[in-house]
Scaffold this motif. Structure first.
Motif, short mmCIF file in Angstrom:
data_model
loop_
_atom_site.label_atom_id
_atom_site.label_comp_id
_atom_site.label_asym_id
_atom_site.label_seq_id
_atom_site.Cartn_x
_atom_site.Cartn_y
_atom_site.Cartn_z
N VAL A 103 0.87 -1.17 0.00
CA VAL A 103 0.00 0.00 0.00
C VAL A 103 0.91 1.22 0.00
N ILE A 104 0.75 2.07 -1.00
CA ILE A 104 1.50 3.31 -1.11
C ILE A 104 0.55 4.45 -0.76
N SER A 105 0.90 5.23 0.27
CA SER A 105 0.08 6.38 0.68
C SER A 105 0.81 7.64 0.24
N MET A 106 0.10 8.45 -0.54
CA MET A 106 0.71 9.64 -1.12
C MET A 106 0.14 10.91 -0.50
N PRO A 107 0.96 11.96 -0.44
CA PRO A 107 0.50 13.23 0.15
C PRO A 107 -0.51 13.93 -0.75
N ALA A 108 -1.19 14.91 -0.17
CA ALA A 108 -2.19 15.70 -0.91
C ALA A 108 -1.50 16.65 -1.89
N THR A 135 -1.51 -1.12 -4.15
CA THR A 135 -2.66 -0.27 -3.91
C THR A 135 -2.17 1.13 -3.57
N PHE A 136 -2.81 2.15 -4.17
CA PHE A 136 -2.46 3.54 -3.89
C PHE A 136 -3.55 4.19 -3.08
N GLU A 137 -3.12 4.94 -2.08
CA GLU A 137 -4.03 5.78 -1.30
C GLU A 137 -3.60 7.22 -1.53
N TRP A 138 -4.48 8.01 -2.13
CA TRP A 138 -4.18 9.42 -2.42
C TRP A 138 -4.91 10.29 -1.43
N ALA A 139 -4.15 11.17 -0.75
CA ALA A 139 -4.74 12.07 0.25
C ALA A 139 -5.65 13.08 -0.41
#
Length: 135
Positions: free
Chosen positions: A94-99, A131-135
């Motif tokens: 899971v890759i969480s990316m900044p806003a 999986t990408f999580e975009w803020a």
């Protein structure tokens, strides 16, 4: 070429020295394979290599796009095979990316993640899900 020197230090521990920088890491066998789990295991390093390679590859693209992805994080779970030879069976990430990153740049960064050299080097039997999580 990069040289890495590895020494077996006993009790299922190793110490690896990165030739160019002198940086040192230690490994231990995992608790489920006769170790004490006192450090990263070799297969933990494989999972870590994949996640850090993806973030680094995305970072290279972000630099080209003049996008700041500082604060991005990755989580990788290492799943070992339950049968047959002991091996890494799956590496869900899971890759969480900044806003503040545009849709167009998100698409480019996600595409860059797919070009990670570590992922390309792993056997196709190792299931990799991203999986990408975009803020």
């Amino acid at each position: 070429m990069v040289s890495i020197e590895i020494s077996y230090t006993g009790d299922l521990h190793c110490e690896a020295t990165h030739g160019p920088s002198g940086s040192v890491i230690q490994t231990d066998a995992p608790k489920d394979n006769q170790g004490k789990g006192e450090a990263f295991s070799p297969t933990d390093l494989l999972a870590t290599a994949l996640a850090t390679c993806i973030l680094t590859t995305m970072g290279i693209m972000a630099r080209r796009l003049e996008v700041d992805m500082t604060g991005a994080t990755a989580r990788v779970d290492k799943i070992m095979s339950s049968e047959g030879p002991r091996r890494v069976a799956a590496l869900p990430l899971v890759i969480s990316m900044p806003a503040g990153i545009s849709e167009l740049n998100r698409t480019k960064l996600e595409a860059a993640a797919q070009t990670c050299p570590v992922a390309k080097s792993l056997h196709p039997d190792v299931k990799k899900t991203l999986t990408f999580e975009w803020a």
